[in-house]
Design a protein around this motif. Structure first.
Motif, short mmCIF file in Angstrom:
data_model
loop_
_atom_site.label_atom_id
_atom_site.label_comp_id
_atom_site.label_asym_id
_atom_site.label_seq_id
_atom_site.Cartn_x
_atom_site.Cartn_y
_atom_site.Cartn_z
N VAL A 60 -30.41 12.12 -13.14
CA VAL A 60 -32.14 12.93 -13.37
C VAL A 60 -32.17 14.02 -12.59
O VAL A 60 -32.13 14.03 -11.33
N ARG A 61 -32.68 15.19 -13.10
CA ARG A 61 -33.13 16.54 -12.53
C ARG A 61 -34.94 16.45 -12.53
O ARG A 61 -35.85 16.21 -13.45
N ASP A 62 -35.08 17.04 -11.63
CA ASP A 62 -36.73 17.41 -11.91
C ASP A 62 -37.21 18.53 -12.75
O ASP A 62 -36.14 18.65 -13.20
N ALA A 63 -38.41 18.96 -12.79
CA ALA A 63 -38.77 19.62 -13.14
C ALA A 63 -38.05 21.03 -12.92
O ALA A 63 -38.14 22.06 -14.05
N GLU A 64 -38.04 21.43 -11.81
CA GLU A 64 -37.34 22.78 -11.14
C GLU A 64 -35.08 22.61 -11.65
O GLU A 64 -34.83 23.28 -11.88
N GLY A 65 -35.07 21.53 -12.28
CA GLY A 65 -33.65 21.82 -12.51
C GLY A 65 -32.87 20.49 -11.22
O GLY A 65 -31.72 20.54 -11.62
N ALA A 66 -33.42 20.57 -10.04
CA ALA A 66 -32.86 20.01 -8.77
C ALA A 66 -31.93 18.90 -8.91
O ALA A 66 -33.26 17.64 -9.80
N PHE A 67 -30.92 17.95 -9.08
CA PHE A 67 -30.63 16.42 -8.74
C PHE A 67 -31.55 15.64 -8.10
O PHE A 67 -31.80 16.31 -6.98
N ARG A 68 -32.28 14.47 -8.87
CA ARG A 68 -32.65 13.52 -8.10
C ARG A 68 -31.91 12.26 -7.86
O ARG A 68 -32.40 11.35 -7.71
N GLY A 69 -30.83 12.41 -9.03
CA GLY A 69 -30.66 10.83 -8.38
C GLY A 69 -28.47 11.23 -9.80
O GLY A 69 -29.13 11.24 -11.13
N ALA A 70 -28.04 9.55 -9.36
CA ALA A 70 -27.12 9.32 -10.62
C ALA A 70 -26.38 8.08 -10.66
O ALA A 70 -26.96 6.74 -10.14
N LEU A 71 -26.73 7.86 -12.16
CA LEU A 71 -26.05 5.81 -11.79
C LEU A 71 -25.72 5.69 -12.80
O LEU A 71 -25.62 5.62 -14.66
N GLY A 72 -24.21 4.93 -12.94
CA GLY A 72 -23.70 4.40 -13.99
C GLY A 72 -24.13 4.01 -15.13
O GLY A 72 -25.47 2.88 -15.22
N LEU A 73 -23.99 4.01 -16.32
CA LEU A 73 -25.02 3.22 -17.54
C LEU A 73 -24.85 1.83 -17.61
O LEU A 73 -25.25 1.60 -17.97
N GLU A 74 -23.15 1.53 -16.98
CA GLU A 74 -23.36 -0.30 -17.42
C GLU A 74 -25.11 -0.73 -16.09
O GLU A 74 -25.29 -1.57 -16.09
N GLY A 75 -25.52 0.03 -15.28
CA GLY A 75 -26.82 -0.21 -14.75
C GLY A 75 -27.92 -0.56 -15.64
O GLY A 75 -28.70 -1.15 -15.28
N PHE A 76 -27.70 -0.52 -16.83
CA PHE A 76 -28.86 0.41 -17.65
C PHE A 76 -28.85 -0.82 -18.39
O PHE A 76 -29.65 -1.03 -19.82
N GLU A 77 -28.04 -1.76 -18.10
CA GLU A 77 -28.37 -3.26 -18.74
C GLU A 77 -28.94 -4.15 -19.23
O GLU A 77 -29.51 -5.25 -19.96
N ALA A 78 -29.97 -3.53 -17.79
CA ALA A 78 -31.64 -4.86 -17.77
C ALA A 78 -32.29 -4.36 -18.79
O ALA A 78 -33.44 -4.51 -18.91
N ILE A 79 -32.02 -2.92 -18.89
CA ILE A 79 -33.62 -2.58 -19.75
C ILE A 79 -32.75 -2.40 -21.21
O ILE A 79 -33.32 -2.51 -22.66
N LEU A 80 -31.04 -2.22 -21.90
CA LEU A 80 -30.88 -1.80 -22.95
C LEU A 80 -30.12 -3.19 -23.65
O LEU A 80 -30.62 -3.62 -24.89
N SER A 81 -30.15 -4.59 -22.81
CA SER A 81 -30.04 -5.65 -23.65
C SER A 81 -30.27 -6.48 -22.29
O SER A 81 -29.67 -7.13 -21.57
#
Length: 242
Positions: A60-81
Motif C-alpha cells: 500500500v502506498r499513499d497519495a504521494e507514493g510513500a510506502f505504508r505497508g505490505a502484507l502477504g496475499l494469504e492474509g487476504f483470505e478473510a476478505i476473498l474467501s
C-alpha cells in the motif's frame, strides 16, 4: 465534520487516496481485489512476481507514493474467501485477520458481499467481546437480518458491562434480552453498520459502514480511528435517540 447522514461518514476517508500494488501471477486474485477496492480513492495495480518466490503480496502506498505497508496475499483470505465464526471464537478460528483489517482501514471498498461484510463485522464484534465493556451499535437493515443474528447479540446483551443497541428499518415486535432495538426507515434500510466505542479508554474502537447500492452488493469502509468512531456514535445517538 458534522455528520448529517451515514453516507456523510464516507467523506471522512474519501480524501485518503491509496494505491494497492498486487504482486502475483494469479490473475483471479487481481480481479477479485480490483473489483473489491478500485474506487476513485483507491487504485489497484498489478505487478508480476517474476523471480520472487511465494504466493504473492500487496503493498500500500499513499497519495504521494510513500510506502505504508505490505502484507502477504494469504492474509487476504478473510476478505476473498471469508468464513463465519462467532466473535467469542475468533481467537481460535485460524490465522489472525487483525493485520489485514489494520492494513486496509480507511480504504473505501467498491464491492463486498453479505458474506464478506459479515466476516468484517466479526472483527469489530470481536473487539467488543474481548474488551467486555462499552457501547456496541449495529445496523441490520431488515428484520430478517437481525433474526439471523439474535443469538449473537443476545449473548452480547447478557454481559451487563456492554450496552447493545441494534437498528433496522421495519417493525420488530419481540424484545431481545439485554438489547435495545431502534426501528425507523430511510437510511436504516440501506446501511449495514457495526460501531464499537472501544470501552472505557476507547483504544479498541472500530466501525464498519457499508451502503447496499445493488441487491446484495455493498460499498463502504472500516476504520479504527477514534475521531471517526466518535462522529458515528454521536450521529446515531442524536438522530435515533439510541
Amino acid at each position: 465534520m458534522t455528520m448529517r447522514s451515514l453516507r456523510d461518514a464516507f467523506e471522512a476517508v474519501d480524501q485518503r487516496y491509496k494505491t494497492l500494488e498486487i504482486y502475483t501471477d494469479d490473475e483471479s486474485v487481481v480481479t477479485a481485489l480490483r473489483r473489491g477496492f478500485e474506487t476513485r480513492t483507491a487504485e489497484v495495480t498489478h505487478r508480476p512476481l517474476g523471480l520472487l518466490d511465494g504466493t504473492g503480496f500487496v503493498i500500500v502506498r499513499d497519495a504521494e507514493g510513500a510506502f505504508r505497508g505490505a502484507l502477504g496475499l494469504e492474509g487476504f483470505e478473510a476478505i476473498l474467501s471469508p468464513t463465519d465464526h462467532p466473535p467469542w471464537e475468533l481467537a481460535d478460528a485460524g490465522p489472525d485477520p487483525t493485520h489485514l483489517f489494520d492494513f486496509l482501514e480507511n480504504t473505501l471498498f467498491a464491492s463486498a458481499t453479505r458474506e464478506q461484510l459479515l466476516a468484517t463485522s466479526r472483527e469489530i464484534e470481536e473487539r467488543a467481546w474481548r474488551v467486555g465493556a462499552g457501547r456496541l451499535y449495529a445496523g441490520f437493515q431488515r428484520p430478517a437480518a437481525l433474526r439471523a443474528q439474535t443469538g449473537v447479540y443476545e449473548r452480547f446483551g447478557a454481559r451487563d458491562s456492554i450496552d447493545v443497541t441494534v437498528f433496522l428499518a421495519g417493525e420488530w415486535p419481540t424484545p431481545l434480552e439485554g438489547v435495545s432495538v431502534v426501528t425507523g426507515s430511510g437510511e436504516l434500510g440501506a446501511f449495514w453498520f457495526v460501531v464499537f466505542d472501544g470501552g472505557e479508554d476507547g483504544r479498541h474502537c472500530g466501525a464498519l459502514v457499508a451502503e447496499e447500492r445493488d441487491p446484495g452488493e455493498y460499498a463502504g469502509f472500516w476504520t479504527f480511528e477514534p475521531s471517526i468512531v466518535r462522529e458515528l456514535i454521536d450521529y446515531l445517538e442524536t438522530s435515533y435517540d439510541a
